[in-house]
Scaffold this motif. Structure first.
Motif, PDB file in Angstrom:
ATOM      1  N   PRO A  13      29.472 -16.644 -12.757  1.00 45.29           N
ATOM      2  CA  PRO A  13      29.161 -18.040 -12.413  1.00 45.29           C
ATOM      3  C   PRO A  13      27.971 -18.543 -13.233  1.00 45.29           C
ATOM      4  CG  PRO A  13      29.314 -16.659 -10.445  1.00 45.29           C
ATOM      5  CD  PRO A  13      29.335 -15.744 -11.617  1.00 45.29           C
ATOM      6  N   ARG A  14      27.952 -19.818 -13.513  1.00 51.17           N
ATOM      7  CA  ARG A  14      26.851 -20.406 -14.293  1.00 51.17           C
ATOM      8  C   ARG A  14      25.515 -20.124 -13.616  1.00 51.17           C
ATOM      9  NH1 ARG A  14      25.561 -24.476 -18.311  1.00 51.17           N
ATOM     10  NH2 ARG A  14      23.312 -24.267 -18.411  1.00 51.17           N
ATOM     11  N   ALA A  15      25.464 -20.159 -12.296  1.00 49.43           N
ATOM     12  CA  ALA A  15      24.213 -19.903 -11.576  1.00 49.43           C
ATOM     13  C   ALA A  15      23.675 -18.506 -11.886  1.00 49.43           C
ATOM     14  CB  ALA A  15      24.416 -20.071 -10.077  1.00 49.43           C
ATOM     15  N   ASP A  16      24.552 -17.528 -12.072  1.00 46.37           N
ATOM     16  CA  ASP A  16      24.104 -16.174 -12.422  1.00 46.37           C
ATOM     17  C   ASP A  16      23.472 -16.148 -13.803  1.00 46.37           C
ATOM     18  OD1 ASP A  16      25.128 -15.412  -9.987  1.00 46.37           O
ATOM     19  OD2 ASP A  16      26.714 -14.147 -10.816  1.00 46.37           O
ATOM     20  N   ILE A  17      24.017 -16.891 -14.740  1.00 51.28           N
ATOM     21  CA  ILE A  17      23.445 -16.979 -16.090  1.00 51.28           C
ATOM     22  C   ILE A  17      22.078 -17.656 -16.016  1.00 51.28           C
ATOM     23  CG2 ILE A  17      23.743 -17.930 -18.416  1.00 51.28           C
ATOM     24  CD1 ILE A  17      25.849 -15.833 -17.828  1.00 51.28           C
ATOM     25  N   ASP A  18      21.994 -18.745 -15.278  1.00 47.35           N
ATOM     26  CA  ASP A  18      20.735 -19.485 -15.152  1.00 47.35           C
ATOM     27  C   ASP A  18      19.646 -18.677 -14.457  1.00 47.35           C
ATOM     28  OD1 ASP A  18      21.961 -21.623 -16.418  1.00 47.35           O
ATOM     29  OD2 ASP A  18      22.379 -22.696 -14.553  1.00 47.35           O
ATOM     30  N   ASP A  19      20.031 -17.683 -13.655  1.00 48.68           N
ATOM     31  CA  ASP A  19      19.059 -16.852 -12.934  1.00 48.68           C
ATOM     32  C   ASP A  19      18.573 -15.647 -13.735  1.00 48.68           C
ATOM     33  OD1 ASP A  19      19.091 -18.495 -10.708  1.00 48.68           O
ATOM     34  OD2 ASP A  19      20.536 -17.262  -9.602  1.00 48.68           O
ATOM     35  N   THR A  21      16.543 -13.316 -16.167  1.00 52.04           N
ATOM     36  CA  THR A  21      15.181 -13.319 -16.703  1.00 52.04           C
ATOM     37  C   THR A  21      15.190 -12.670 -18.079  1.00 52.04           C
ATOM     38  OG1 THR A  21      14.668 -11.226 -15.624  1.00 52.04           O
ATOM     39  CG2 THR A  21      14.123 -13.240 -14.419  1.00 52.04           C
ATOM     40  N   GLY A  22      14.233 -13.046 -18.884  1.00 53.72           N
ATOM     41  CA  GLY A  22      14.126 -12.483 -20.228  1.00 53.72           C
ATOM     42  C   GLY A  22      15.002 -13.205 -21.218  1.00 53.72           C
ATOM     43  N   ALA A  23      15.165 -12.573 -22.371  1.00 55.14           N
ATOM     44  CA  ALA A  23      15.919 -13.142 -23.485  1.00 55.14           C
ATOM     45  C   ALA A  23      17.393 -12.780 -23.362  1.00 55.14           C
ATOM     46  CB  ALA A  23      15.357 -12.624 -24.797  1.00 55.14           C
ATOM     47  N   ASN A  83      14.699 -16.834 -19.919  1.00 52.71           N
ATOM     48  CA  ASN A  83      14.517 -17.027 -18.473  1.00 52.71           C
ATOM     49  C   ASN A  83      15.442 -18.099 -17.914  1.00 52.71           C
ATOM     50  OD1 ASN A  83      12.536 -14.991 -18.339  1.00 52.71           O
ATOM     51  ND2 ASN A  83      10.995 -16.445 -19.044  1.00 52.71           N
ATOM     52  N   GLY A  84      16.707 -18.048 -18.331  1.00 53.92           N
ATOM     53  CA  GLY A  84      17.717 -18.938 -17.788  1.00 53.92           C
ATOM     54  C   GLY A  84      17.753 -20.342 -18.353  1.00 53.92           C
ATOM     55  N   LYS A  85      16.926 -20.611 -19.360  1.00 51.81           N
ATOM     56  CA  LYS A  85      16.884 -21.947 -19.972  1.00 51.81           C
ATOM     57  C   LYS A  85      17.336 -21.861 -21.423  1.00 51.81           C
ATOM     58  CE  LYS A  85      14.739 -23.872 -16.449  1.00 51.81           C
ATOM     59  NZ  LYS A  85      15.600 -23.959 -15.320  1.00 51.81           N
ATOM     60  N   GLU A  86      18.224 -22.779 -21.808  1.00 52.63           N
ATOM     61  CA  GLU A  86      18.660 -22.804 -23.202  1.00 52.63           C
ATOM     62  C   GLU A  86      17.512 -23.236 -24.099  1.00 52.63           C
ATOM     63  OE1 GLU A  86      21.865 -24.912 -26.203  1.00 52.63           O
ATOM     64  OE2 GLU A  86      22.331 -24.899 -24.056  1.00 52.63           O
ATOM     65  N   ALA A 104      14.414 -15.008 -32.848  1.00 55.89           N
ATOM     66  CA  ALA A 104      12.946 -14.996 -32.867  1.00 55.89           C
ATOM     67  C   ALA A 104      12.360 -15.983 -31.865  1.00 55.89           C
ATOM     68  CB  ALA A 104      12.434 -15.294 -34.282  1.00 55.89           C
ATOM     69  N   LEU A 105      13.052 -17.081 -31.635  1.00 54.01           N
ATOM     70  CA  LEU A 105      12.556 -18.084 -30.682  1.00 54.01           C
ATOM     71  C   LEU A 105      12.560 -17.577 -29.258  1.00 54.01           C
ATOM     72  CD1 LEU A 105      14.316 -21.312 -32.015  1.00 54.01           C
ATOM     73  CD2 LEU A 105      11.900 -20.674 -32.271  1.00 54.01           C
ATOM     74  N   ILE A 106      13.493 -16.693 -28.937  1.00 55.92           N
ATOM     75  CA  ILE A 106      13.565 -16.205 -27.559  1.00 55.92           C
ATOM     76  C   ILE A 106      12.952 -14.830 -27.379  1.00 55.92           C
ATOM     77  CG2 ILE A 106      15.549 -17.629 -26.960  1.00 55.92           C
ATOM     78  CD1 ILE A 106      17.289 -15.052 -27.157  1.00 55.92           C
ATOM     79  N   ASP A 107      12.828 -14.069 -28.464  1.00 59.88           N
ATOM     80  CA  ASP A 107      12.322 -12.706 -28.359  1.00 59.88           C
ATOM     81  C   ASP A 107      10.817 -12.617 -28.548  1.00 59.88           C
ATOM     82  OD1 ASP A 107      12.781 -10.054 -27.771  1.00 59.88           O
ATOM     83  OD2 ASP A 107      13.237  -9.482 -29.828  1.00 59.88           O
ATOM     84  N   GLU A 108      10.233 -13.468 -29.387  1.00 59.08           N
ATOM     85  CA  GLU A 108       8.794 -13.421 -29.646  1.00 59.08           C
ATOM     86  C   GLU A 108       7.941 -13.635 -28.408  1.00 59.08           C
ATOM     87  OE1 GLU A 108       7.707 -15.935 -32.858  1.00 59.08           O
ATOM     88  OE2 GLU A 108       8.748 -14.699 -34.332  1.00 59.08           O
ATOM     89  N   PRO A 109       8.274 -14.607 -27.543  1.00 61.40           N
ATOM     90  CA  PRO A 109       7.425 -14.801 -26.355  1.00 61.40           C
ATOM     91  C   PRO A 109       7.343 -13.556 -25.461  1.00 61.40           C
ATOM     92  CG  PRO A 109       8.855 -16.688 -26.649  1.00 61.40           C
ATOM     93  CD  PRO A 109       9.304 -15.628 -27.626  1.00 61.40           C
ATOM     94  N   LEU A 110       8.360 -12.709 -25.524  1.00 63.25           N
ATOM     95  CA  LEU A 110       8.368 -11.516 -24.692  1.00 63.25           C
ATOM     96  C   LEU A 110       7.316 -10.511 -25.156  1.00 63.25           C
ATOM     97  CD1 LEU A 110      12.205 -10.999 -24.261  1.00 63.25           C
ATOM     98  CD2 LEU A 110      10.623 -12.148 -22.747  1.00 63.25           C
TER      99      LEU A 110
END
Length: 112
Positions: A13-19, A21-23, A83-86, A104-110
């Protein structure tokens, strides 16, 4: 975690994707799509340096709710989420650098 090699035929479900955490990268496509097959080596190259990024590979098609919720129009579409946000997306990548830049946009903040 590593790059997923097969498209899942069942959709979370989309809600599971949105929930999540992480990249996460959600890839939409099909096994029979020529563009999808051509992109696989590029995706593998890019993921090589980002082994901790979750990769969900979802079979898409007419009537598939998850792909429609992301407004997928062409395959493959890779949606890069933190974290569930595009954060960004890449549609029909032509080279691995497009995918690496998005990762790099999603992995660097981690790492911070």
């Amino acid at each position: 975690m590593a790059m997923t090699t097969r498209y899942a035929t069942s959709q979370p479900p989309r809600a599971d994707i949105d929930d999540l955490t992480g990249a996460t990268v959600v890839e939409f496509g099909t096994d029979w799509c020529g563009f999808c097959r051509a992109a696989q080596p590029l995706i593998a190259q890019a993921f090589h340096d980002h082994p901790d990024v979750r990769h969900l590979k979802i079979e898409d098609g007419s009537g598939r709710a998850l792909g429609r919720s992301f407004r997928v129009k062409l395959w493959p579409t890779l949606v890069f989420m933190l974290n569930g946000k595009e954060i960004t997306r890449v549609v029909r990548p032509r080279d691995a650098s497009e995918i690496r830049d998005a990762l790099a946009l999603i992995d660097e903040p981690l790492a911070r």
